[in-house]
Scaffold this active site. Structure first.
Site, PDB file in Angstrom:
ATOM      1  N   ARG A  39     -20.881   9.781  30.105  1.00  0.00           N
ATOM      2  CA  ARG A  39     -21.628  10.571  31.091  1.00  0.00           C
ATOM      3  C   ARG A  39     -20.679  11.577  31.717  1.00  0.00           C
ATOM      4  NH1 ARG A  39     -22.738  10.271  36.737  1.00  0.00           N
ATOM      5  NH2 ARG A  39     -24.902  10.766  37.297  1.00  0.00           N
ATOM      6  N   SER A 108     -34.521   6.238  31.847  1.00  0.00           N
ATOM      7  CA  SER A 108     -34.442   5.861  33.253  1.00  0.00           C
ATOM      8  C   SER A 108     -35.797   5.931  33.949  1.00  0.00           C
ATOM      9  CB  SER A 108     -33.471   6.783  34.005  1.00  0.00           C
ATOM     10  OG  SER A 108     -32.139   6.489  33.668  1.00  0.00           O
ATOM     11  N   LYS A 137     -24.842  10.222  42.218  1.00  0.00           N
ATOM     12  CA  LYS A 137     -25.822  11.282  42.020  1.00  0.00           C
ATOM     13  C   LYS A 137     -25.924  12.107  43.298  1.00  0.00           C
ATOM     14  CE  LYS A 137     -28.900   9.664  38.367  1.00  0.00           C
ATOM     15  NZ  LYS A 137     -30.319   9.540  37.978  1.00  0.00           N
TER      16      LYS A 137
END
Length: 207
Positions: A39, A108, A137
């Site tokens: 990621r 997700s 996030k």
């Protein structure tokens, strides 16, 4: 049917760890990781691709699976094992067409309603969260807590469920007890780069 090879699903992050994706993959594999998600929200596409190429090569030499977060193009180009997609990413149907039937596709969801809707999609596992408040996030979704995780478990049926979001190492057993098949870890696992391998080994002892 897909199943998680371990109860711990590590996700790389160069900002938190201070290490390249390739270096993180090496340390995670040394700790027993069998499935790793790459990621990257900060590097340029070219930088991420070069680093990821090395990471995939390392993982392949150990028989470890690599999943790309969001980047279907990189998963395809590097022949990775699959992708993890969010609500605003390439639709799972399109990813399946591009990557093929054997690719692992995770998706997700952030509520029980989204989990119900996802049951119609060509996916292999669901990511549910954030279970707890998270700082990885910029605009996190509302926290679902353990109760939301349990409800999602009921909805998901046979689909494997991975919990994500704000999870501390001490919370892992309780999350597994609440119905998750695996726990995704970022900050809790990568925050101290010198301890990544040791912590991964300890977590792999969980039953």
């Amino acid at each position: 049917m897909f199943s998680f090879p371990s109860k711990i699903y590590p996700i790389t992050d160069i900002t938190i760890s201070g290490l390249s994706h390739a270096a993180q993959v090496e340390r995670l594999i040394a700790g027993g990781a069998r499935l790793i998600q790459l990621r990257d929200k900060h590097s340029s596409p070219r930088e991420f691709f070069t680093d990821a190429e090395s990471a995939v090569t390392i993982a392949r030499s150990y028989g470890v699976q690599i999943i790309f977060n969001d980047r279907v193009d990189m998963a395809l180009a590097l022949r990775a094992d699959g992708v993890h997609l969010g609500q605003g990413d390439v639709p799972p149907e399109a990813a399946r067409k591009l990557l093929g039937e054997t690719a692992v596709i995770g998706f997700s969801v952030h509520s029980v309603e989204q989990a119900k809707a996802a049951m119609k999609l060509p996916i292999d596992y669901l990511g549910i969260g954030p279970v707890f408040p998270t700082s990885t996030k910029e605009r996190p979704d509302p926290v679902i807590g353990l109760e939301g995780l349990q409800r999602a478990r009921e909805v998901a049926g046979e689909i494997p469920l991975v919990a994500i979001g704000g999870i501390k190492l001490q919370n892992v057993p309780g999350i597994l007890d609440a119905g998750a098949n695996a726990v995704a870890l970022i900050s809790a696992l990568l925050g101290n780069s010198s301890e990544i391998t040791a912590q991964m080994k300890d977590l792999n002892q969980l039953k």
